[in-house]
Structure formats: C-alpha cells, structure tokens
Design a protein around this motif. Structure first.
Motif, PDB file in Angstrom:
ATOM      1  N   LYS A 145       0.860  -1.175   0.000  1.00 44.55           N
ATOM      2  CA  LYS A 145       0.000   0.000   0.000  1.00 44.55           C
ATOM      3  C   LYS A 145       0.900   1.230   0.000  1.00 44.55           C
ATOM      4  O   LYS A 145       1.633   1.458   0.971  1.00 44.55           O
ATOM      5  CB  LYS A 145      -0.939   0.004   1.203  1.00 44.55           C
ATOM      6  CG  LYS A 145      -1.853   1.239   1.244  1.00 44.55           C
ATOM      7  CD  LYS A 145      -2.745   1.246   2.451  1.00 44.55           C
ATOM      8  CE  LYS A 145      -3.879   0.245   2.320  1.00 44.55           C
ATOM      9  NZ  LYS A 145      -4.818   0.615   1.245  1.00 44.55           N
ATOM     10  N   ASP A 146       0.837   1.979  -1.073  1.00 42.08           N
ATOM     11  CA  ASP A 146       1.570   3.240  -1.152  1.00 42.08           C
ATOM     12  C   ASP A 146       0.784   4.310  -0.407  1.00 42.08           C
ATOM     13  O   ASP A 146      -0.451   4.310  -0.428  1.00 42.08           O
ATOM     14  CB  ASP A 146       1.749   3.622  -2.621  1.00 42.08           C
ATOM     15  CG  ASP A 146       2.505   4.932  -2.787  1.00 42.08           C
ATOM     16  OD1 ASP A 146       1.849   5.966  -3.024  1.00 42.08           O
ATOM     17  OD2 ASP A 146       3.734   4.917  -2.673  1.00 42.08           O
ATOM     18  N   ARG A 147       1.502   5.232   0.234  1.00 46.65           N
ATOM     19  CA  ARG A 147       0.841   6.258   1.049  1.00 46.65           C
ATOM     20  C   ARG A 147      -0.117   7.127   0.243  1.00 46.65           C
ATOM     21  O   ARG A 147      -1.098   7.648   0.778  1.00 46.65           O
ATOM     22  CB  ARG A 147       1.883   7.165   1.696  1.00 46.65           C
ATOM     23  CG  ARG A 147       2.732   6.486   2.749  1.00 46.65           C
ATOM     24  CD  ARG A 147       3.802   7.441   3.238  1.00 46.65           C
ATOM     25  NE  ARG A 147       4.706   6.827   4.196  1.00 46.65           N
ATOM     26  CZ  ARG A 147       4.521   6.866   5.505  1.00 46.65           C
ATOM     27  NH1 ARG A 147       3.463   7.472   6.009  1.00 46.65           N
ATOM     28  NH2 ARG A 147       5.399   6.308   6.303  1.00 46.65           N
ATOM     29  N   VAL A 148       0.151   7.285  -1.044  1.00 46.45           N
ATOM     30  CA  VAL A 148      -0.662   8.173  -1.885  1.00 46.45           C
ATOM     31  C   VAL A 148      -1.456   7.393  -2.917  1.00 46.45           C
ATOM     32  O   VAL A 148      -2.650   7.639  -3.116  1.00 46.45           O
ATOM     33  CB  VAL A 148       0.228   9.210  -2.604  1.00 46.45           C
ATOM     34  CG1 VAL A 148      -0.598  10.061  -3.562  1.00 46.45           C
ATOM     35  CG2 VAL A 148       0.959  10.080  -1.575  1.00 46.45           C
ATOM     36  N   ARG A 149      -0.813   6.426  -3.559  1.00 41.58           N
ATOM     37  CA  ARG A 149      -1.388   5.806  -4.741  1.00 41.58           C
ATOM     38  C   ARG A 149      -2.184   4.534  -4.467  1.00 41.58           C
ATOM     39  O   ARG A 149      -2.756   3.969  -5.388  1.00 41.58           O
ATOM     40  CB  ARG A 149      -0.284   5.522  -5.762  1.00 41.58           C
ATOM     41  CG  ARG A 149       0.334   6.812  -6.327  1.00 41.58           C
ATOM     42  CD  ARG A 149       1.549   6.498  -7.187  1.00 41.58           C
ATOM     43  NE  ARG A 149       2.081   7.677  -7.847  1.00 41.58           N
ATOM     44  CZ  ARG A 149       2.887   8.544  -7.277  1.00 41.58           C
ATOM     45  NH1 ARG A 149       3.256   8.379  -6.019  1.00 41.58           N
ATOM     46  NH2 ARG A 149       3.331   9.586  -7.954  1.00 41.58           N
TER      47      ARG A 149
END
Length: 116
Positions: A98-102
């Motif tokens: 899980k990317d913080r933004v994407r």
C-alpha cells in the motif's frame, strides 16, 4: 508501475515450512504497508499477513502462531515464514504493498502447495 520480485513458493508436505520473500520497487513508492493475501481455487482472496510502517501486524486467524511476517530495514522487502503448513494453506500467495498516496499494488503471486 511497481516492480515485484517474489520467491519462495513451491510444494511441501504437511507439517513442513516455506519462506516467501517479496521486494517491491518503484521510483515513487512510499510504502505504508506490505504483506500477503492468498487465493485458493473457488475461494475469495483473503488476507494472510500484513505489516505497516508503524509496525502494526495483522494475521488471518488460521495462520496465527504458524506464520510470521517481517521486513528488512529499508522496508521494501518482506518475508513470510510459514511453519506447520496444512493442505488448506494451498493457494496462490500474492504480495501487496500500500503506497501512502497511490493505494494498493499487487504482485503476480507465487504458488504454495501443501500435499503429501
């Protein structure tokens, strides 16, 4: 796009062990969480284990005490030590980050087969 390098799957007898590894990389990647889901034929995808950047651990109830997730110091490589494997652990294990933004990204998966 996120590049995944997954390894460690295979065929093992009941009671045996396997260790999965997963490395995720991308120029933009800022990982909040890394872990594995699994999907068996005819069944829904389910969480196996996940580790967040603030060290929160989540395990499926039926793997607690048997599986252990860890990550390296950099944070983009995770390991899943699977002990006391059972036939019902047979599935494709998919690494996810899980990317913080994407949001969520998925690896291609690795087959784990537990059979005598």
């Amino acid at each position: 796009q996120v590049r995944f390098v997954e390894s460690g799957g295979g065929l093992v007898q009941p009671g045996g062990s396997l260790r999965l590894s997963c490395t995720a990389s991308a120029s933009f990647l800022s990982i909040y969480a890394i872990g594995w889901y699994r999907q068996a034929p005819g069944k829904q995808r389910e969480l196996v284990a996940r580790l967040t950047i603030d060290r929160r651990l989540d395990y499926a109830d039926d793997v607690k005490g048997r599986f252990t997730i860890s990550r390296d110091k950099v944070g983009n490589t995770a390991y899943l030590q699977m002990n006391s494997l059972k036939p019902e652990d047979t599935a494709v294990y998919l690494c996810t980050v899980k990317d913080r933004v994407r949001g969520d990204f998925w690896g291609q998966g690795t087959q784990v087969t537990v059979s005598s």
